[in-house]
Structures are given as C-alpha cells and as structure tokens.
Design a protein around this motif. Structure first.
Motif, PDB file in Angstrom:
ATOM      1  N   LYS A   1      37.642  47.620  38.668  1.00  0.00           N
ATOM      2  CA  LYS A   1      38.562  47.013  37.703  1.00  0.00           C
ATOM      3  C   LYS A   1      39.916  46.704  38.322  1.00  0.00           C
ATOM      4  O   LYS A   1      40.653  45.856  37.830  1.00  0.00           O
ATOM      5  CB  LYS A   1      38.700  47.912  36.485  1.00  0.00           C
ATOM      6  N   GLY A   2      40.220  47.380  39.406  1.00  0.00           N
ATOM      7  CA  GLY A   2      41.490  47.111  40.089  1.00  0.00           C
ATOM      8  C   GLY A   2      41.404  45.920  41.040  1.00  0.00           C
ATOM      9  O   GLY A   2      42.382  45.567  41.676  1.00  0.00           O
ATOM     10  N   LEU A   3      40.220  45.317  41.170  1.00  0.00           N
ATOM     11  CA  LEU A   3      40.063  44.186  42.097  1.00  0.00           C
ATOM     12  C   LEU A   3      40.036  42.875  41.344  1.00  0.00           C
ATOM     13  O   LEU A   3      39.780  42.856  40.145  1.00  0.00           O
ATOM     14  CB  LEU A   3      38.738  44.304  42.863  1.00  0.00           C
ATOM     15  N   LYS A   4      40.245  41.806  42.092  1.00  0.00           N
ATOM     16  CA  LYS A   4      40.016  40.508  41.458  1.00  0.00           C
ATOM     17  C   LYS A   4      38.563  40.129  41.704  1.00  0.00           C
ATOM     18  O   LYS A   4      38.155  39.888  42.842  1.00  0.00           O
ATOM     19  CB  LYS A   4      40.959  39.459  42.056  1.00  0.00           C
ATOM     20  N   ILE A   5      37.800  40.088  40.631  1.00  0.00           N
ATOM     21  CA  ILE A   5      36.383  39.742  40.776  1.00  0.00           C
ATOM     22  C   ILE A   5      36.148  38.367  40.165  1.00  0.00           C
ATOM     23  O   ILE A   5      36.554  38.110  39.034  1.00  0.00           O
ATOM     24  CB  ILE A   5      35.483  40.787  40.100  1.00  0.00           C
TER      25      ILE A   5
ATOM     26  N   LYS B   1      36.724  52.749  54.133  1.00  0.00           N
ATOM     27  CA  LYS B   1      37.154  51.590  54.917  1.00  0.00           C
ATOM     28  C   LYS B   1      36.889  50.295  54.150  1.00  0.00           C
ATOM     29  O   LYS B   1      37.747  49.403  54.065  1.00  0.00           O
ATOM     30  CB  LYS B   1      36.336  51.543  56.208  1.00  0.00           C
ATOM     31  N   ILE B   2      35.682  50.209  53.589  1.00  0.00           N
ATOM     32  CA  ILE B   2      35.320  48.986  52.863  1.00  0.00           C
ATOM     33  C   ILE B   2      36.199  48.826  51.633  1.00  0.00           C
ATOM     34  O   ILE B   2      36.672  47.728  51.330  1.00  0.00           O
ATOM     35  CB  ILE B   2      33.825  49.022  52.473  1.00  0.00           C
ATOM     36  N   LYS B   3      36.441  49.948  50.957  1.00  0.00           N
ATOM     37  CA  LYS B   3      37.282  49.856  49.763  1.00  0.00           C
ATOM     38  C   LYS B   3      38.677  49.336  50.109  1.00  0.00           C
ATOM     39  O   LYS B   3      39.249  48.540  49.370  1.00  0.00           O
ATOM     40  CB  LYS B   3      37.388  51.224  49.078  1.00  0.00           C
ATOM     41  N   SER B   4      39.163  49.780  51.256  1.00  0.00           N
ATOM     42  CA  SER B   4      40.512  49.313  51.590  1.00  0.00           C
ATOM     43  C   SER B   4      40.488  47.821  51.931  1.00  0.00           C
ATOM     44  O   SER B   4      41.399  47.075  51.574  1.00  0.00           O
ATOM     45  CB  SER B   4      41.118  50.196  52.685  1.00  0.00           C
ATOM     46  N   ALA B   5      39.416  47.369  52.592  1.00  0.00           N
ATOM     47  CA  ALA B   5      39.288  45.929  52.850  1.00  0.00           C
ATOM     48  C   ALA B   5      39.173  45.160  51.539  1.00  0.00           C
ATOM     49  O   ALA B   5      39.712  44.059  51.390  1.00  0.00           O
ATOM     50  CB  ALA B   5      38.086  45.662  53.742  1.00  0.00           C
ATOM     51  N   LEU B   6      38.472  45.759  50.573  1.00  0.00           N
ATOM     52  CA  LEU B   6      38.320  45.093  49.268  1.00  0.00           C
ATOM     53  C   LEU B   6      39.671  44.971  48.569  1.00  0.00           C
ATOM     54  O   LEU B   6      39.991  43.931  47.985  1.00  0.00           O
ATOM     55  CB  LEU B   6      37.358  45.891  48.383  1.00  0.00           C
ATOM     56  N   LEU B   7      40.448  46.029  48.670  1.00  0.00           N
ATOM     57  CA  LEU B   7      41.762  46.003  48.015  1.00  0.00           C
ATOM     58  C   LEU B   7      42.657  44.937  48.619  1.00  0.00           C
ATOM     59  O   LEU B   7      43.517  44.374  47.950  1.00  0.00           O
ATOM     60  CB  LEU B   7      42.426  47.384  48.121  1.00  0.00           C
ATOM     61  N   GLN B   8      42.417  44.645  49.898  1.00  0.00           N
ATOM     62  CA  GLN B   8      43.217  43.595  50.538  1.00  0.00           C
ATOM     63  C   GLN B   8      42.586  42.215  50.366  1.00  0.00           C
ATOM     64  O   GLN B   8      42.983  41.262  51.033  1.00  0.00           O
ATOM     65  CB  GLN B   8      43.375  43.905  52.019  1.00  0.00           C
ATOM     66  N   ASN B   9      41.546  42.150  49.564  1.00  0.00           N
ATOM     67  CA  ASN B   9      40.833  40.883  49.317  1.00  0.00           C
ATOM     68  C   ASN B   9      40.347  40.242  50.619  1.00  0.00           C
ATOM     69  O   ASN B   9      40.406  39.035  50.793  1.00  0.00           O
ATOM     70  CB  ASN B   9      41.725  39.913  48.533  1.00  0.00           C
TER      71      ASN B   9
ATOM     72  N   GLY C   1      38.662  35.460  44.247  1.00  0.00           N
ATOM     73  CA  GLY C   1      38.320  36.882  44.212  1.00  0.00           C
ATOM     74  C   GLY C   1      36.947  37.158  44.805  1.00  0.00           C
ATOM     75  O   GLY C   1      36.323  36.300  45.442  1.00  0.00           O
ATOM     76  N   LEU C   2      36.489  38.358  44.540  1.00  0.00           N
ATOM     77  CA  LEU C   2      35.265  38.878  45.135  1.00  0.00           C
ATOM     78  C   LEU C   2      34.023  38.434  44.350  1.00  0.00           C
ATOM     79  O   LEU C   2      34.072  38.270  43.137  1.00  0.00           O
ATOM     80  CB  LEU C   2      35.362  40.410  45.113  1.00  0.00           C
ATOM     81  N   THR C   3      32.917  38.250  45.069  1.00  0.00           N
ATOM     82  CA  THR C   3      31.628  38.060  44.412  1.00  0.00           C
ATOM     83  C   THR C   3      30.820  39.336  44.607  1.00  0.00           C
ATOM     84  O   THR C   3      30.654  39.789  45.740  1.00  0.00           O
ATOM     85  CB  THR C   3      30.877  36.861  45.026  1.00  0.00           C
ATOM     86  N   ILE C   4      30.375  39.914  43.498  1.00  0.00           N
ATOM     87  CA  ILE C   4      29.568  41.137  43.611  1.00  0.00           C
ATOM     88  C   ILE C   4      28.105  40.779  43.407  1.00  0.00           C
ATOM     89  O   ILE C   4      27.746  40.139  42.413  1.00  0.00           O
ATOM     90  CB  ILE C   4      30.020  42.185  42.577  1.00  0.00           C
TER      91      ILE C   4
ATOM     92  N   SER D   1      32.526  45.556  30.596  1.00  0.00           N
ATOM     93  CA  SER D   1      33.676  45.941  31.431  1.00  0.00           C
ATOM     94  C   SER D   1      34.423  44.739  32.015  1.00  0.00           C
ATOM     95  O   SER D   1      35.602  44.832  32.332  1.00  0.00           O
ATOM     96  CB  SER D   1      33.228  46.825  32.592  1.00  0.00           C
ATOM     97  N   PHE D   2      33.706  43.640  32.224  1.00  0.00           N
ATOM     98  CA  PHE D   2      34.352  42.466  32.835  1.00  0.00           C
ATOM     99  C   PHE D   2      34.045  41.225  31.998  1.00  0.00           C
ATOM    100  O   PHE D   2      33.348  40.314  32.443  1.00  0.00           O
ATOM    101  CB  PHE D   2      33.847  42.248  34.269  1.00  0.00           C
TER     102      PHE D   2
END
Ligand code: ADP
Ligand code: ZN
Length: 747
Positions: free
Chosen positions: A171-175, A141-149, A101-104, A206-207
């Motif tokens: 919360k809808g992403l894999k973090i 645009k970035i959000k859509s890229a995030l949704l596609q991991n 998943g993503l690193t924030i 939250s996470f």
C-alpha cells in the motif's frame, strides 16, 4: 564503479546485473519521450514499436495484443482468454514499461517465477520476485528497490498478497497494474483449482483504483464467468482469441506395436524435445527403460517419484539435457518450455479437455509441432472398465459421455481440428485444415460388405470363442499347428480371405470393433458378434438385405510427414543450437532463454552477419544483441565459410592476397606499406576486406587494446553504418582505418 552497459558511461546506474537498468539516465530520458501521461489518456501513440523491438525483439504485435495493451494502458479491467503460446505475457509486460508505478504479477507456481524473471532481465527489464525461496536479506533488498520505484514487474504467489505486513508494504508503493496469470486457478470448474486464488478478492478491496488484467488459456464459459465474479472484475473488457493452435499437427494412429511405432516416429525427430504421455506410472517406467535401451535420452515423470527426482528430471528436460520426458498426466502445469516439438499419447487421454491441454504444451514458440495419439480398441475398453466401476451414477454418465467424445475424435474421418474446436464451442469455418492427418491424407473408403460378411461368418463358425489373430489365421488359411489341431481347416471360412494380407484384415476388424459390429470379451479377449452383426448375417443368409457397408481402405503404415528442410539450413540450425546449449550451461539458464527455436531458425535462414541484420531477427532485443550478437554471428560466419568456400572472395595473387601473405610473415604495417609502396589507408582497406572475408586476423597487433575497446563502444552506441559520426565522436586520436578494422571485427 561499474560501467553501465546501456549508456556506456561510468555511472551509478551500472546495476544491469541486478536487472535494475532503469536507473540509467539514458534510459530515463528515452522513456520520458515515449511516456506521456499514459495513465490519464492512452492513445495509439503509446504503442511504440521501438519499445517492442528493443525490449522484446519483435517487430509486430500479434492478434489482439495491441488492443489489449491499449485497454490496459487506459486503466480498464481486462480478461484475456488466449491459448498457450498465444502471447499473453506481452499484454502486461509491455504496459509495465510505460506505467509510472509497479506491475504486480500473480503467478501460481513458485518454481516458474525465477525463469520468468530471468527471462525479463535477459531483455533488460527490471523484474523481481518475492517468494519463500528467498531469504530475509534478499527480500529486504528487493523491498528497498521497490520503494525507490526501480522495479517494473514484481512476481508473487497469491498467498503472499494475504500476508497483512506485505499488503501494507504494497500500500505504500505506487502500483499501476495487477496481472493475474493462470486465472482459471480461481475456478473449481477449471482443471487446476487452487484455493489460494480465491483470496485474490483482496486486490479489489485493498487497491480499488488499480486495474486488473486476468489471463488464462482455459476456454470454457463456466471458468470465464467464475473468474469475473470471483476476482470482481468490474466493467471488464473481454478478449477471446481463437483457440486454434495453427502450428500443431494432429495425428491419430491405430496402435499396433506401440513401441516400434514410437521409435519410428522419434527417429524422424533427432535432437527434438517431446513429451510422451502414458496412462499409468507402470507404463511410464517401462516405456522409459525401453527407450533408453533403444538409445534415446528419456526420463520418467510421475507422482510416484520423489519431488527431488521429479524436479531434477524436469530440469534436465528444460535444459535440453534429455530430449524425451515420459509422463503420466501428473506432469503438467509446472512446465514452461517453448520448444516442445512433439507430444505423443501412448494411451488414450481421459477426455478432450485433457487432450487439448496436453497437446497444447507443444509448440509454444509457434513452430510446427506434432501431436500423435496411438489409439486402440483395447485402451478404450480399459477406460470403459474403470468407468463402469464408478458408483456415482451421474459421474459415471458424464465420464461415459466424455469418453465417447474422445473416441469420436479418434475415429472421425473428417477434420480433427474442426472437431476439437467445435467441442470448445468455436466454429472452424474451413472444411479442411492443413494440419491433421485426415486433411493431409484423406482416408479412402471402400465397399467391404463381402469382407465384413467373411469376418462375421468366420467368428460365427468359431462359436465366438477365439481372438483376433486366430480368426485371421483361419480366414487367410494359415497352416499353424493350432489351426490344424483344432481341425479348423475344414471350416467354410478357412482360406476364404486368402486374397488379402493379414494387415488388411486387422484393419477391418479394428474398424468393426470401433463401429460396434464386434466386441472383445474375456480375460483372453475373444471376438463376439453384436446385434448389428447378427442382423447383418441373418439378412445375408436369407438374402433379404443388400445393404452396402463401407470401411476405411487400409493403408500401409505411413510415417509422420517430415517437413522438407533445407539441409544447409538445418546444419546451421544445429550448429547454433549447440552454441546456445554451451552458453546456457555456462550461465546456468535453460537454452530457450538465450534465444528460442523460432529465433534460431530465422538466424539459420537469414544468416545475419551485421548487428543491423541481427537485430531484425524476431526475438533479438537490444540486450540480447549486445550480449550474444557477436558470438552467434561468429558461428554463422564460420559455418558459411566451412560450407561455402565461395564466400571467401579473396582471390589468389590479388593485392589483398599479397598483403595477407605479408601479414602471415609477421610483418608490421609500416614494413608492408614500405615494401608495397602503398598508403597506410590502402593497407587498412585490404585488412578490412580480409577480415570480412573471414580471415582470422588479430587486429590487436596493429591497434592498442584500449583503443579497440573505446572504438567498439562508440560503434555500439552509434551503429556501424556510417563512419563519419563515429570518427567525429572519437576525435583525432583515432583514424578511419582503425575504425574500419574494429567494425569489421565486430561484424
Ligand atoms: P502464453 O503465455 O500465451 O503461453 P507467451 O507469452 O509465453 O504465451 O508467448 C509465446 C511465444 O510467442 C513466446 O515464444 C514469445 O516469444 C512469442 N511472442 C509473443 N508475442 C510475440 C510477438 N508480438 N511477435 C513475435 N513473437 C511473439
Ligand atoms: Zn484437419
């Protein structure tokens, strides 16, 4: 359709310019092989040096990095305390490549995010930032890229995490990880408290299952504890690196004529970047003007300038358009420039924490950098005066103690590094370092009881009504009109110190001031005796004491040590630096983002001329090799030829030389083979040698442009060491000779 720079194929992954490389199917498979279920079980197998080399260009991990990364991969909460330049960012950037998943990354300064993200993309890592500088469309645009991991690292400011819509989007992403950079901002005890950081508690609530790594370069225990409780880092592993900045060399110099001292120093650092800290805005402006007048490129930076001017000046500094920034301490956090080679304190810093922070901005890239502090008794008095104005008694006391600590640092004759680290609670085991003036050139002490008594008697005879220079005039028997008019030629002290130069007397008096034997008082400061000196005078008159007093033996003013550099190496370094600046300007990046100074230094020393050697340079990852390798190797080759004619091994009248002459007469290959009665292969060999030797031969005359492109792509992919696999991949339409020429040209 674009061509992907990673797999060289026309695929829809050709998004490298958006940093979205990981759509490339080739990378996907490469990652799969090194990507076991890291989130369940991290083993040392995950520490893959190939990833380190490929994306960051490093061959080894640094102190603690590997252990930290392993803990992060295991999913532990981690707190990292590491000095500036220690290599904190790798501790979350490396794991981000392995996580599913993503690193924030939470980072306090919006201004720095773009640089950090650009830097990652330069290395082929898909990173983005979301902050107020972006418009709605960009963010969508970035959000859509995030949704596609499709993104590995996302940089945000802390306040963004408190926006409910953003939070529910996350919360809808894999973090997989939260990294909190500059974590000391959460603490009121730190030097950069930011209330927004207090809201980061929200991450834990939250996470709850996502691990957190918090990182800071602030060492104090209070701040450390604060971070853990405020962010609620449960069961957190702590990593505390040494705060010793080995590459920084500390100097404290008596401030005599500060401006000329600074100019002398700057002359030893041509083209190098540095910051000069001053006490007040007025000092900053004056010093900047004087430096400009003396021919240096300097700009001011302080809170009195408009935000626009400040950011423009900072930008010029980061882009190496000016070398020197003259600043008040207002100039701080917002800078992330790795090649700051010196920090000068024109005035005494507020305290040792401030001194450590300010000098800490030098040498982030690990190369030797100088920290010079000009210290004068007058500066000490100035600060004392301000402290005495404080009305809160407790605060005044604290300020006094802190001032004493920094003065102690300035006046010590033992290792300054030891003292500095000791102040932060770290024991430096060596008794000497090789990076402070006291260890590099230990000060000799001499027994100076007689000289001290001469000074004290003189002051007494002058009724404690004259300043330093006048006193020295009397001691050395000056015939100045003032001494004559005052009738002081008849004093017992007059001429009693003729045997020593004025400079030496200055040194002694300065030391007596700092050791509280003397004081300076009044608007036109006059020398006053103190209790210690009155006792000493009285003792000597009555012949009771025979206490011996030692003072530091005055030295002729020395210049800061210049590290002996191979001049050839320096010449090439300068050439590479100029090339870097040209490329950086064209791409509108700060130069360090192309390669940092440490990388350029290594290039200058090793002079790599093949991609294999070039990728061995620290800081050269695959992306950078691809992007900049050829052009830097070209510069290296040009430099070698120009400076070392012997690197052209083609001898006159050799067979290759004859081929060269014929090429010069514009003959084509058929004509040459015919005329020389040699095979085409032999002529290809000649041309290869000629190219390697640095002859500028245009191979497009013999090989079609499209063919050259195809061959170079295959060489890129397979490496150019052995020809056979290249030939096999290319097939019958391509000859060994053609491959050799393209390879020689590429190198
Ligand atoms: P910090 O954030 O702790 O101040 P950075 O992460 O910016 O430090 O790293 C400081 C410097 O060290 C950078 O120039 C980086 O390229 C270099 N660096 C980090 N890790 C390594 C490593 N393992 N090998 C070589 N250089 C490294
Ligand atoms: Zn030392």
């Amino acid at each position: 359709m674009q061509v992907c720079s990673t797999c060289e194929a026309s695929t829809r992954c050709g998004l490298k310019d958006e940093g979205l490389f990981d759509l490339c199917p080739k990378i996907k498979t490469a990652e799969k092989t090194v990507k076991p279920e890291v989130e369940k079980e991290a083993t040392t197998a995950v520490i893959d040096k190939e990833i380190l080399r490929r994306y960051f260009g490093y061959s080894e991990f640094r102190q603690l990095q590997q252990d930290i990364i392993l803990d992060v991969l295991k999913g532990n909460n981690v707190l990292v305390l590491m000095p500036t330049g220690g290599g904190k960012s790798l501790c979350y950037q490396y794991p981000s490549l392995l996580f599913k998943g993503l690193t924030i990354v939470v980072s306090p300064l919006i201004a720095l995010m773009k640089n950090q993200v650009d830097n990652l993309r330069q290395n082929g890592i898909a990173a983005e930032y979301i902050n107020s500088s972006l418009n709605y469309e960009d963010i969508t645009k970035i959000k859509s890229a995030l949704l596609q991991n499709r993104i590995r690292l996302l940089y945000v400011a802390p306040e963004r995490l408190t926006i409910p819509t953003f939070l529910s989007f996350l919360k809808g992403l894999k973090i997989s990880l939260f990294a909190i950079d500059e974590a000391h901002c959460i603490s009121e005890w730190g030097h950069d408290f930011r209330p927004e950081y207090r809201q980061l508690k929200i991450i834990g609530t939250s996470f709850p299952d996502v691990p957190i790594i918090a990182l800071t370069a602030t060492a104090t225990t209070k701040v450390r504890e604060d971070i853990i409780t405020q962010i609620e880092l449960k069961d957190c592993k702590k990593y505390i690196a040494s705060f010793n900045r080995e590459n920084l060399v500390y100097y404290v110099k008596p401030k005599q004529d500060a401006f000329s001292q600074i100019v002398e120093f700057l002359k030893t650092k041509p083209h190098e970047s540095g910051i000069i800290y001053c006490y007040s805005r007025k000092n900053v402006d004056a010093l900047t003007e004087n430096l400009k007048y003396a021919g240096f490129r300097a700009l001011p930076y302080h809170a009195g300038l408009s935000a626009n001017i400040r950011s423009a000046n900072q930008d010029k500094f980061i882009k190496d358009d000016v070398e020197i920034l003259v600043a008040t301490i207002a100039f701080g956090m917002g800078i992330d420039k790795p090649n700051i080679r010196f920090v000068i304190h024109n005035d005494l810093p507020k305290n040792l924490e401030a001194y450590y922070q300010e000098t800490g901005r030098a040498g982030r890239d690990g190369l030797r950098s100088d920290c010079v502090l000009f210290y004068s008794y007058g500066d000490r008095q100035k600060i004392e005066y301000f402290i005495n104005q404080m009305t809160n008694e407790k605060e005044r006391l604290i300020a006094h103690n802190k001032l004493n600590d920094i003065i102690n640092f300035c006046e010590t004759i033992v290792c300054r590094r030891k003292l500095l680290l000791g102040y932060f609670g770290e024991e430096y085991i060596e008794t000497k370092c090789s990076g402070c003036d006291n260890c590099l050139t230990p000060k000799d002490e001499i027994e100076a009881t007689g000289e001290i008594l001469a000074i004290l008697s003189c002051i007494e005879e002058l009724d404690e009504m004259f300043g330093i220079n006048y006193c020295i005039d009397v001691l050395t028997g000056s015939k100045s009109s003032r001494v004559m008019q005052n009738g002081h030629t008849g004093l017992k002290s007059y001429g009693s110190g003729k045997n020593l130069p004025k400079k030496t007397w200055h040194g002694f008096i300065r030391e007596l001031l700092s050791r509280s034997y003397l004081n300076l008082e009044g608007e036109y400061p006059v020398l006053k005796l103190c209790q210690k000196s009155r006792e000493m005078l009285a003792g000597s008159k009555s012949g009771v004491t025979n206490e011996k007093i030692f003072l530091v033996k005055p030295r002729v003013a020395e210049k800061p040590a210049i590290i002996e550099q191979d001049t050839d190496e320096m010449g090439l370094f300068d050439a590479l630096r100029t090339l870097r600046k040209t490329l950086a300007d064209a791409e509108n990046y700060p130069p360090y983002m192309i390669f940092n100074d440490a990388t350029l230094k290594q290039m200058a020393a090793r002079r790599p001329c093949t991609p294999e050697d070039f990728r061995k340079i620290t800081g050269v990852g695959e992306k950078k090799l691809e992007r900049y390798g050829a052009i830097f190797m070209g510069e290296i080759r040009r430099f070698c030829e120009k400076n070392d004619p012997s690197s052209k091994p083609i001898k006159k009248h050799s067979s290759e030389y004859v081929t060269l002459e014929m090429l010069g007469q514009d003959m084509d290959l058929d004509e040459i083979t015919l005329k020389r009665n040699l095979s085409l292969n032999t002529i290809y060999d000649h041309i290869e040698k000629l190219i390697i030797a640095g002859e500028n031969i245009n191979i497009e005359k013999f090989i079609k442009k499209e063919k050259i492109e195809v061959i170079s792509r295959v060489i890129h992919e397979l490496g150019g060491k052995t020809l056979k696999p290249i030939k096999e991949k290319l097939g019958d339409n391509y000859s060994y000779g053609e491959i050799k020429l393209v390879r020689a040209k590429m190198n």
